[in-house]
Motif scaffolding. Structure first.
Motif, PDB file in Angstrom:
ATOM      1  N   THR A   2      -2.103 -10.999 -14.395  1.00  0.00           N
ATOM      2  CA  THR A   2      -1.756  -9.739 -13.735  1.00  0.00           C
ATOM      3  C   THR A   2      -1.598  -8.648 -14.780  1.00  0.00           C
ATOM      4  O   THR A   2      -0.828  -8.779 -15.724  1.00  0.00           O
ATOM      5  N   GLU A   5       1.304  -4.099 -11.855  1.00  0.00           N
ATOM      6  CA  GLU A   5       1.916  -4.586 -10.628  1.00  0.00           C
ATOM      7  C   GLU A   5       3.058  -3.666 -10.191  1.00  0.00           C
ATOM      8  O   GLU A   5       3.838  -3.221 -11.030  1.00  0.00           O
ATOM      9  N   ARG A  25      -0.763  -5.450  -6.609  1.00  0.00           N
ATOM     10  CA  ARG A  25      -0.989  -6.202  -7.844  1.00  0.00           C
ATOM     11  C   ARG A  25      -2.446  -6.032  -8.249  1.00  0.00           C
ATOM     12  O   ARG A  25      -3.346  -6.064  -7.420  1.00  0.00           O
TER      13      ARG A  25
END
Ligand code: ATP
Ligand code: MG
Length: 243
Positions: A2, A5, A25
């Motif tokens: 990720t 986010e 995200r």
């Protein structure tokens, strides 16, 4: 992994709750679409994610490190670029001058004086060629078409070599030929490793470009998935028809 986010973001402006526990995200290497009816909170979320607004609650994370409440300059310096729904360019400066001004923005290599003048010139030339604006480089930016202004704004973001770029309605008001061209440039940049989060009302553009789409409604994320799945999600249709 990720990259960027937003977790449980809430934000009110006076009596209006623009964001309600909103989550978005973006994985490294993705092109994520962010759609939703007018007023659903897309731009507000961008503002929170890039430091232009502080959230009431929730957190923004870049590579898992909190950047909640950081200034736009700090966020930008960390490699998060963005464009605005209403294009921000200097209309009386030439196209070329606009990109050089953007290069002076503190926060990254060129803007910190780590690039030589020659390196900066070379990068500006290369980027204008990349977005097809070379033959217009000596024109005042105010004389460009709407689509060309959008391309110029993106160029002014690209000069900082961001790792993730948030685009707020890049295709809005742009002619179909330029929209196709723009989609091609975004794909090309993505192939070179740039991650994108794109707010856009043009469904053909979003569904054709993005590998995943998040849907906002009244300040919350109501759906998230591949374009084909989002297209046939009844809750998404309801959100649009209900507003
Ligand atoms: N600075 C502000 N002050 C007061 N209200 C605001 C402010 N910014 C956003 N809002 C309100 O928050 C809500 C969400 O607006 P936002 O601009 O984020 O929506 P959007 O999804 O980007 O809409 P659009 O698709 O029309 O651009 C709206 O009701 C808007 O009027
Ligand atoms: Mg908006």
């Amino acid at each position: 992994m990720t990259l960027l986010e937003a977790v449980d973001i809430s934000k009110s402006f006076g009596g209006i709750q623009a964001l309600r526990a909103c989550c978005v995200r973006v994985e490294e290497g993705e092109i994520v679409g962010l759609i939703g009816p007018n007023g659903s909170g897309k731009t507000s979320l961008f503002n929170v994610m890039t430091g232009y607004e502080k959230p009431d609650t929730g957190s923004v994370r870049l590579r898992d490190k909190p950047i909640t409440g950081s200034s736009p300059r700090t966020v930008f310096g960390l490699g998060v670029g963005r464009t605005f729904q209403l294009t921000r360019i200097f209309p009386r400066l030439t196209v070329l001058e606009n990109v050089h001004v953007a290069a002076q923005r503190p926060g990254f290599a060129a803007g910190l004086g780590r690039w030589s003048a020659a390196k900066e010139r070379a990068r500006v030339t290369e980027l204008l060629d990349f977005v097809g604006l070379t033959r217009l480089q000596d024109m005042p930016a105010g004389t460009l078409s709407y689509g060309q202004k959008k391309l110029l704004e993106i160029t002014s973001v690209l000069i900082a070599e961001p790792t993730v770029i948030l685009l707020d309605e890049p295709a809005g008001g742009v002619n179909p030929t330029t929209i196709t061209y723009l989609a091609g440039r975004i794909r090309e940049l993505n192939g070179r490793g740039v991650t994108f989060l794109v707010v856009e009302h043009n469904m053909e553009f979003v569904m054709g470009l993005c590998n995943r789409v998040s849907v906002m409604h009244r300040g919350s994320t109501i759906a998230d998935g591949p374009p084909a799945e989002i297209r046939r999600n009844p809750a998404v249709l309801d959100a649009y028809l209900g507003d």
